[in-house]
Design an enzyme around this catalytic site. Sequence first.
Site, PDB file in Angstrom:
ATOM      1  CG  ASN A   1      26.215 -14.827  25.830  1.00 40.81           C
ATOM      2  OD1 ASN A   1      26.098 -13.673  25.304  1.00 40.81           O
ATOM      3  ND2 ASN A   1      25.458 -15.671  26.072  1.00 40.81           N
TER       4      ASN A   1
ATOM      5  CE  LYS B   1      26.522 -15.925  29.671  1.00 37.62           C
ATOM      6  NZ  LYS B   1      26.254 -17.166  30.633  1.00 37.62           N
TER       7      LYS B   1
ATOM      8  CG  HIS C   1      21.397 -17.580  26.919  1.00 35.88           C
ATOM      9  ND1 HIS C   1      21.447 -17.718  28.172  1.00 35.88           N
ATOM     10  CD2 HIS C   1      22.731 -18.072  26.682  1.00 35.88           C
ATOM     11  CE1 HIS C   1      22.632 -18.094  28.715  1.00 35.88           C
ATOM     12  NE2 HIS C   1      23.528 -18.446  27.620  1.00 35.88           N
TER      13      HIS C   1
ATOM     14  CD  GLU D   1      22.706 -16.481  31.410  1.00 35.24           C
ATOM     15  OE1 GLU D   1      22.920 -15.390  30.902  1.00 35.24           O
ATOM     16  OE2 GLU D   1      23.832 -17.260  31.658  1.00 35.24           O
TER      17      GLU D   1
ATOM     18  CD  GLU E   1      24.738 -22.005  25.779  1.00 36.74           C
ATOM     19  OE1 GLU E   1      25.666 -21.575  25.756  1.00 36.74           O
ATOM     20  OE2 GLU E   1      23.612 -21.307  26.266  1.00 36.74           O
TER      21      GLU E   1
ATOM     22  N   GLY F   1      28.155 -21.414  33.393  1.00 35.45           N
ATOM     23  CA  GLY F   1      28.839 -20.533  34.340  1.00 35.45           C
ATOM     24  C   GLY F   1      29.255 -21.029  35.685  1.00 35.45           C
TER      25      GLY F   1
ATOM     26  CB  SER G   1      31.912 -24.591  32.189  1.00 39.88           C
ATOM     27  OG  SER G   1      31.237 -24.076  33.042  1.00 39.88           O
TER      28      SER G   1
HETATM   29  P1  PGA Z   1      29.685 -19.948  30.181  1.00 37.95           P
HETATM   30  O1  PGA Z   1      28.446 -19.676  29.499  1.00 37.95           O
HETATM   31  O2  PGA Z   1      30.857 -20.412  29.046  1.00 37.95           O
HETATM   32  O3  PGA Z   1      30.046 -18.887  31.223  1.00 37.95           O
HETATM   33  O4  PGA Z   1      29.392 -21.285  30.910  1.00 37.95           O
HETATM   34  C1  PGA Z   1      27.867 -19.973  28.219  1.00 37.95           C
HETATM   35  C2  PGA Z   1      26.549 -19.506  27.836  1.00 37.95           C
HETATM   36  O5  PGA Z   1      25.860 -18.745  28.621  1.00 37.95           O
HETATM   37  O6  PGA Z   1      26.232 -19.336  26.614  1.00 37.95           O
END
Ligand code: PGA
Length: 252
Positions: free
Chosen positions: A9, A11, A96, A98, A168, A174, A214
């Site tokens: 992803n 983003k 997601h 976010e 997730e 992140g 992560s």
């Molecule tokens: P990350 O993000 O691997 O940077 O933690 C995962 C995601 O948001 O899908």
Amino acid sequence: MRKPVIAGNWKMYKSLGEAVETALALKPLVANANHCEVVIAPVFTAIKTVADRLEGSNIKVAGQDCSTEVEEGAHTGEVTASMLKDVGARYVIVGHSERRQIYCETDMSVSKKVKAALSDGLFVIMCVGESLEQREQGKAENVVAGQLNGGLNGLTAPDLDRIILAYEPVWAIGTGRTATPEQAQEMHAFIRRVFAERHSSGAADALRILYGGSVKPDNIAGLMSQPDIDGALVGGASLKADSFAQIVNYRS
Ligand code: PGA
């Protein structure tokens, strides 16, 4: 046997040039990865070019979101699932955290997006996951069950083949703080049980459940060794071709 999915992803990162450069660098590095489906999700404006440049390769392209609306119309800023398909996307990420947190998406809008994407023949990667506060209050399973029941509302058996779930935990995204393989496995097994109760044990057995939060080259093998973890949704570590390729090639 469930075929794992390793999805990157991207983003809101990368110009068109950078997206193409990363995609082309990734292509030879994962060319022999027959053990899993490899997916990348660039920003909307890069999907068409990236998909064209990857044509004939084993890397598929995803949108990071789609509209709740199926038909084109007066919806400023929105992109339908069929428009994503039209420019070469085969998958779409929906719900997601976010989007849920920053853009106020609800289980209701997630459910509409899932249905819109399925009606246009896309594979859906629907994300669920609890916040740190919810986990500390012992509510993680309730939250995830609510997101599953809300997001998957009204689906029928033939739809389920194109549903992929991603667990997730928000506290792991992140942050560099991954769930341990055991913590992730526990929730994945729970998700499979909820899915079996909602639908059927056959559908639950076939369901791919990805872990996200992560994921890095040095923790992917431990996660993938768990019986209910069927792949990964990778953010930060998917932005560089070599680290994403190491995650895809976790077995070699
Ligand atoms: P990350 O993000 O691997 O940077 O933690 C995962 C995601 O948001 O899908």
